[in-house]
Design an enzyme around this catalytic site. Structure first.
Site, PDB file in Angstrom:
ATOM      1  N   ASP A  11       0.890  -1.163   0.000  1.00  0.00           N
ATOM      2  CA  ASP A  11       0.000   0.000   0.000  1.00  0.00           C
ATOM      3  C   ASP A  11       0.924   1.208   0.000  1.00  0.00           C
ATOM      4  O   ASP A  11       1.675   1.431   0.951  1.00  0.00           O
ATOM      5  CB  ASP A  11      -0.871  -0.049   1.266  1.00  0.00           C
ATOM      6  CG  ASP A  11      -1.716   1.207   1.472  1.00  0.00           C
ATOM      7  OD1 ASP A  11      -1.499   2.215   0.759  1.00  0.00           O
ATOM      8  OD2 ASP A  11      -2.570   1.177   2.377  1.00  0.00           O
ATOM      9  N   TYR A 228       3.875  -6.929  17.336  1.00  0.00           N
ATOM     10  CA  TYR A 228       3.315  -7.570  16.158  1.00  0.00           C
ATOM     11  C   TYR A 228       2.064  -6.821  15.691  1.00  0.00           C
ATOM     12  O   TYR A 228       1.144  -6.577  16.440  1.00  0.00           O
ATOM     13  CB  TYR A 228       2.974  -9.025  16.480  1.00  0.00           C
ATOM     14  CG  TYR A 228       1.992  -9.638  15.525  1.00  0.00           C
ATOM     15  CD1 TYR A 228       2.372  -9.863  14.200  1.00  0.00           C
ATOM     16  CD2 TYR A 228       0.715  -9.974  15.914  1.00  0.00           C
ATOM     17  CE1 TYR A 228       1.484 -10.403  13.311  1.00  0.00           C
ATOM     18  CE2 TYR A 228      -0.184 -10.522  15.029  1.00  0.00           C
ATOM     19  CZ  TYR A 228       0.199 -10.730  13.729  1.00  0.00           C
ATOM     20  OH  TYR A 228      -0.685 -11.271  12.849  1.00  0.00           O
ATOM     21  N   LYS A 231      -1.988  -6.788  10.407  1.00  0.00           N
ATOM     22  CA  LYS A 231      -3.021  -6.464   9.428  1.00  0.00           C
ATOM     23  C   LYS A 231      -2.450  -6.156   8.032  1.00  0.00           C
ATOM     24  O   LYS A 231      -2.996  -5.328   7.318  1.00  0.00           O
ATOM     25  CB  LYS A 231      -3.887  -5.297   9.918  1.00  0.00           C
ATOM     26  CG  LYS A 231      -4.441  -5.453  11.328  1.00  0.00           C
ATOM     27  CD  LYS A 231      -5.243  -6.722  11.517  1.00  0.00           C
ATOM     28  CE  LYS A 231      -5.825  -6.830  12.903  1.00  0.00           C
ATOM     29  NZ  LYS A 231      -4.802  -6.828  13.970  1.00  0.00           N
TER      30      LYS A 231
HETATM   31  P1  13P Z   1      -5.177  -0.291   5.061  1.00  0.00           P
HETATM   32  O1  13P Z   1      -4.440  -1.364   5.831  1.00  0.00           O
HETATM   33  O2  13P Z   1      -5.872  -0.888   3.868  1.00  0.00           O
HETATM   34  O3  13P Z   1      -4.273   0.827   4.705  1.00  0.00           O
HETATM   35  O4  13P Z   1      -6.346   0.241   5.979  1.00  0.00           O
HETATM   36  C1  13P Z   1      -6.000   0.930   7.132  1.00  0.00           C
HETATM   37  C2  13P Z   1      -7.146   1.516   7.865  1.00  0.00           C
HETATM   38  O5  13P Z   1      -6.912   2.046   8.920  1.00  0.00           O
HETATM   39  C3  13P Z   1      -8.516   1.419   7.324  1.00  0.00           C
HETATM   40  O6  13P Z   1      -9.445   2.056   8.158  1.00  0.00           O
HETATM   41 MG    MG Z   2      -4.954  -1.816   2.309  1.00  0.00          MG
HETATM   42 MG    MG Z   3      -3.945   2.293   3.408  1.00  0.00          MG
HETATM   43 MG    MG Z   4      -4.616  -3.133   6.121  1.00  0.00          MG
END
Ligand code: 13P
Ligand code: MG
Ligand code: MG
Ligand code: MG
Ligand code: 13P
Length: 381
Positions: A11, A228, A231
């Site tokens: 990302d 850790y 996500k």
């Molecule tokens: P991402 O991991 O897709 O960047 O999403 C982060 C987030 O905080 C969505 O609310």
């Molecule tokens: Mg993402």
């Molecule tokens: Mg993001």
């Molecule tokens: Mg994410």
């Protein structure tokens, strides 16, 4: 011919917020991937997106963990980040945690899934790509694809699959992995992979000959400030047909949605919605979590595809059920189990609030107790 399939994803900036990617950023990453093919570093490349994440699907003959391949992907993401910064996109360069490339993208932020294979007479495979969730989101799907005959008829009726598959499972805290053979050790396997906040399937192998069947982007889950943070929106490569699950068997688990960790701020439980490429733009409460399936046929190392495999009205019911589950979960707002427990949240104000109020917690004569789940001897009959 031995071919390596490398999928590296990151990302590098969201458009708008965390919902999607910007075409100019994707075009820049594609430019680098195409240059890699023209230069001969890669046999072929295909750039796919899911939500605010971009993945480069690459084929080459340099094997796994190759510095040149990893650097190509890193450079593409750095160049894409420059475009994202110019447009002031949200979280530009979000997943590029290191300042400079040092031999291998693992541990530097991007997710990686790679397998080296001998290309078969026909080599169909699927790259699954999810946003707003974590690599353990694949646990249930991989169990059903490779170990559940009620999902995968081939485990029973195809002699070349009948010996079953072995799962490699990683403990995200210790960093250790264990291989468990199914069907023999199925119940042991499920003890671990049902605990999705701690155990993640890394790879699946065919018992008959040890052939690699699937690999997920779990090798190095991000550790930020020694903590850790699981996500990382994940990718998964699954080989199909002729001794592996049929394409339809590999897609089938997603027709019956289940709940995963992620969604808003990486701190909620939500249904994993299978969508077409164009619907992979999570916006409702930054979700719900999405998964796409990009199907390819390998042809002398070239990528014939992608074919948008969830672009099928037969998955409409799954999508509707995800929307209904989303309604039900959103009803609970900030309350668990919609919001994850404090130790699973990507960030939390709990320590700060506890610190602020510590002098106001008073002894009321209750005995201290150990937190549950610490393990041994907890048998409930
Ligand atoms: P991402 O991991 O897709 O960047 O999403 C982060 C987030 O905080 C969505 O609310
Ligand atoms: Mg993402
Ligand atoms: Mg993001
Ligand atoms: Mg994410
Ligand atoms: P076709 O008869 O359409 O080739 O399908 C064969 C098959 O095995 C589908 O799972």
């Amino acid at each position: 011919m031995k071919v390596t399939i490398s999928v590296i994803k990151a990302d590098i900036g969201g458009y708008v917020g965390h919902s999607s990617t910007h075409p100019e950023v994707v075009a820049k990453v594609e430019e680098y991937a195409k240059a890699g093919v023209e230069k001969g570093t890669l046999l072929d490349a295909s750039v796919i997106t899911c939500g605010d994440d971009i993945a480069i699907v690459m084929t080459h003959t340099k094997g796994k963990d190759n510095e040149e391949i990893h650097k190509l992907a890193w450079d593409a993401f750095v160049a894409g980040t420059e475009v994202a910064k110019k447009l002031k996109l949200y979280g530009a360069g979000q997943d590029l945690l290191a300042d400079a490339f040092s031999g291998n993208v693992k541990g530097m932020g991007p997710g990686v899934a790679e397998m080296e294979i001998e290309e078969r007479k026909s080599e169909p495979f699927i790259v699954y790509f999810a946003d707003k969730t974590s690599p353990s989101a694949w646990n249930l799907a991989l169990y059903e694809m490779f170990a559940d005959p009620m999902n995968t008829a081939g485990l029973v009726i195809d002699p070349s699959m009948h010996d079953g598959f072995t799962f490699e499972v990683m403990d995200v805290y210790s960093g250790k992995a264990v291989k468990l053979e199914t069907p023999r050790e199925l119940y042991d396997l499920l003890v671990f992979i049902g605990a999705t906040s701690r155990y993640v399937v890394r790879a699946v192998y065919r018992n008959r000959d040890g052939e690699i069947a699937a690999v997920a982007s779990t090798q190095k889950l991000s550790l930020m400030a020694g903590r850790y943070v699981g996500k990382d929106d994940p990718v998964l490569i699954v080989r199909c047909q002729s001794g592996f699950p049929a394409v339809g068997e590999a897609l089938e688990p997603f027709a019956r949605p289940w709940l995963v960790e992620g969604w808003m701020r990486g701190s909620h439980t939500g249904p994993l919605m299978p969508v077409s490429f164009k619907e992979a733009k999570p916006t409702r409460f930054d979700g719900p979590p999405r998964v796409i399936a990009a199907g390819y046929q390998l042809c002398e190392g070239k990528l014939v595809g992608p074919n948008d495999l969830f672009d099928d009205p037969a998955f409409d019911d799954a999508r509707n059920r995800c929307a209904l589950l989303a309604n039900q979960l959103r009803r609970q707002g900030i309350f668990e189990p919609h919001r994850l427990p404090p130790e699973e949240m990507e960030y939390t104000t709990l320590p700060k609030v506890l610190e602020k109020l510590k002098d106001r917690f008073v002894d009321i004569g209750e005995p201290e107790a150990k937190a549950p789940g610490s393990g041994e001897g907890e048998i409930h009959e």
